[in-house]
Every structure is written in C-alpha cells, then in structure tokens.
Design a protein around this motif. Structure first.
Motif: not given
Length: 265
Positions: A50, A36, A46, A11, A34, A41-44
C-alpha cells in the motif's frame, strides 16, 4: 506486499459498483501511488504494498494535524498522494510539481474526484527556484536518487523552504550513524574502506529495472548532505525520511548555491 484481489475482495466490489470511475482510473495508465478514490484504489497490486501509505503512516506523525492556512510545495508529486494528504489536514495553498504529464493528469483527476482544490503544474526539480515565494512545508520525497545532479537540485529546493523540508531518499549500504573527523590526511585511505563512511553509490545502467536511479546514498551520506546544505535535522519519522529546517543556508545574504556558482563559496 499485496496480491491480486479475490472475487469477494472489497476492492473488486468497489470497482464493480463504480464502473465509470474504475474505467477512468485505468485510462490514466499505470499508477505508482495507491490512492483511495471514493472506495476504488488506484494501485491495489503495487509491488511495494500500500504505497506510499506505508511511508505516510510514520511520516504523518511529524506533520501537524491542523495545517490551516499553511502553504505546501510537493516536489515530484507523482499522482498527488502527499499533496492530497496535507490538503486533507487543512493546508491552504498546495502546489504539486512533476515533469511527467501522466502523473500530473492522475494527480489532477484524483484531487478533482475527492473534491480538493490543489494546483498541479509541470516543472523540473531544477527549476523550482523559479516558483515565486516560499512555502511553509516543502516535500522532497522519493526524488533525490532519481536525479543525475541531486545536490544541485537540493540547493535550489532549499530556496523555497520557509518552514520545514521533508526529505526522503532510498538508501543502500550502511545504515549506521557515526561521528567522523573534520579532516583527513591526503594519504589516509582507511575511511574510504569503512562501509559506514558517507558515500553515494553511482548506478551506471539500471537498478530495480529503473534507469533513473542514478545515485543511492547510505545513511551517513544523507545526513552529511543535509547538514552541509545548511539544514538542521529535527526528526527522522521513518528510516529514510528526515524533517529539516534551514539554519545556515545563506552567507552574507546569499544562498550557498549562488555563492558556489559565482565562485565565492
């Protein structure tokens, strides 16, 4: 639950190789979905791991692999994870609605980045019945317990369901499934002392640091609410998610909500 990526984490490497994409993701604020986006990734980190892929991996089994031509309404779409997932399966028109402009901006950016044609618009759950037409698949995932008037919203949403409704709610309390009497005597208080009896917990202040968590049902309440709304439960692909079809949502050609509001239910 995910942890902060290490220096050699894929990431981190993806973020380094796509600095402009990473910058734009960060500029759109904190993400709850999150997703891809071409390796980034937008919210790794979280707190639920996932998310919402942890839900989707089971829910997806109840969704046809080929949705060619199907219409989809994603209510409370957030950053568009589910809208994107169904569009990738070939759905035709996909419309995601939410009241939060930040989430809508994230959703539009995610769809654009992935080259997917998805509509996103601002709309309250209480106004979805004003959207023209019906949809083959209606998603109502992770929204019910955030509403002060959840059954009112559900009755409006049912008007949009031409095919199947995917319903998901946080649940607390008993997860037992039991059959209950059709009626009880006025002085019979025993059912209300039974933890399995259908109930919704009212959150006066806040739950999980979220003041929008208003009502949290147990399993009996969720299933009873769905049935009493005229829905038939077809499947439960994961513990909090139900696949339903409208079966008895109208009487004499009128929806239950309209009968209730006119005093004729």
């Amino acid at each position: 639950m995910s942890s902060s990526p290490s220096a050699h984490d894929p990431q981190v490497e993806a973020a380094k190789s796509c600095p402009e994409l990473t910058r734009r993701i960060i500029a759109l604020g904190d993400w709850f979905h999150n997703i891809n986006l071409n390796g980034v990734w937008t919210a790794p980190d979280h707190f639920l791991g996932d998310f919402p892929n942890v839900k989707w991996k089971d829910i997806s089994k109840a969704v046809p692999e080929d949705l060619k031509g199907a219409s989809v309404l994603d209510i409370g779409c957030n950053a568009g994870f589910y809208s994107i997932a169904l569009k990738k399966r070939g759905a035709g028109r996909v419309l995601g609605v939410d009241v939060d402009e930040r989430y809508l901006n994230q959703a539009r950016f995610a769809a654009e980045t992935l080259g997917l044609k998805i509509e996103f618009q601002k709309c309250s759950v209480y106004d979805v019945d004003q959207i023209p037409g019906q949809f083959d698949y209606v998603l109502f995932l992770g929204v019910f317990y955030h509403l002060r008037y959840p059954l009112f919203a559900l009755d409006k949403i049912i008007k949009k369901v031409a095919g199947r409704l995917f319903f998901q709610s946080m649940m607390r309390g008993s997860m037992e499934q039991r059959t209950w009497n059709g009626d009880y005597e006025f002085w019979d208080v025993k059912p209300f002392q039974d933890p399995d009896f259908p109930c919704m917990y009212f959150i006066e202040n806040s739950y999980a640091s979220d003041y929008t968590n208003w009502w949290i049902p147990n399993r009996g309440a969720v299933e009873g609410i769905l049935r009493s709304s005229g829905l038939q439960i077809l499947d439960q692909p994961e513990s909090e998610t139900y696949v339903c079809e409208p079966r008895r949502v109208q009487r004499d050609g009128k929806y239950l909500l309209d009968l209730e509001l006119s005093g004729t239910l």
